[in-house]
Write an enzyme that holds these catalytic residues in place. Structure first.
Site, PDB file in Angstrom:
ATOM      1  N   CYS A  29       0.832  -1.207   0.000  1.00  0.00           N
ATOM      2  CA  CYS A  29       0.000   0.000   0.000  1.00  0.00           C
ATOM      3  C   CYS A  29       0.866   1.256   0.000  1.00  0.00           C
ATOM      4  O   CYS A  29       1.484   1.579   1.016  1.00  0.00           O
ATOM      5  CB  CYS A  29      -0.906  -0.049   1.225  1.00  0.00           C
ATOM      6  SG  CYS A  29      -1.770   1.473   1.600  1.00  0.00           S
ATOM      7  N   CYS A  32       0.076   3.820   2.686  1.00  0.00           N
ATOM      8  CA  CYS A  32       0.515   3.311   3.994  1.00  0.00           C
ATOM      9  C   CYS A  32       2.004   3.583   4.202  1.00  0.00           C
ATOM     10  O   CYS A  32       2.424   4.040   5.271  1.00  0.00           O
ATOM     11  CB  CYS A  32       0.259   1.812   4.101  1.00  0.00           C
ATOM     12  SG  CYS A  32      -1.462   1.310   3.947  1.00  0.00           S
TER      13      CYS A  32
END
Length: 107
Positions: A29, A32
């Protein structure tokens, strides 16, 4: 540095009653990964007041099932051993996270 939550320790930390913010993330991600330095900064700033940590969905999964996490990043907040009515999904600004952490402390 942010705390590392695992399936083995997450319930113990939540049940301690301390305010907790969990960043649910994945290595795949990009948002993230981009937010990781901010999470570490906040963990240092709120040390002793809020347990701030990361829960890697690549290695763990029980928390996601329990709280129906469908996307990363997702931020869950707990106090007094219970999930509170604060939940964020997606990339967040520093200002938003600080506001939510301060709200958590006043609950």
């Amino acid at each position: 540095m942010a705390f590392t939550f695992t399936d083995e320790n997450v319930n113990e930390i939540i049940e301690s009653g301390k305010p907790v913010m969990i960043d649910i993330w994945g290595t795949y991600c990009a948002p993230c990964i981009a937010m990781a330095p901010l999470i570490d900064e906040l963990a240092a700033e709120y040390e002793g007041r809020v347990v701030i940590g990361k829960y890697n969905v690549d290695d763990e999964g029980d928390l996601c099932t329990t709280y129906r996490v469908m996307a990363v990043p997702t931020f869950l907040f707990f106090k007094n051993g219970q999930k509170v009515n604060i939940r964020l999904s997606g990339s967040q600004t520093r200002e938003t996270l600080v506001a939510k952490l301060d709200e958590l402390l006043t609950l």
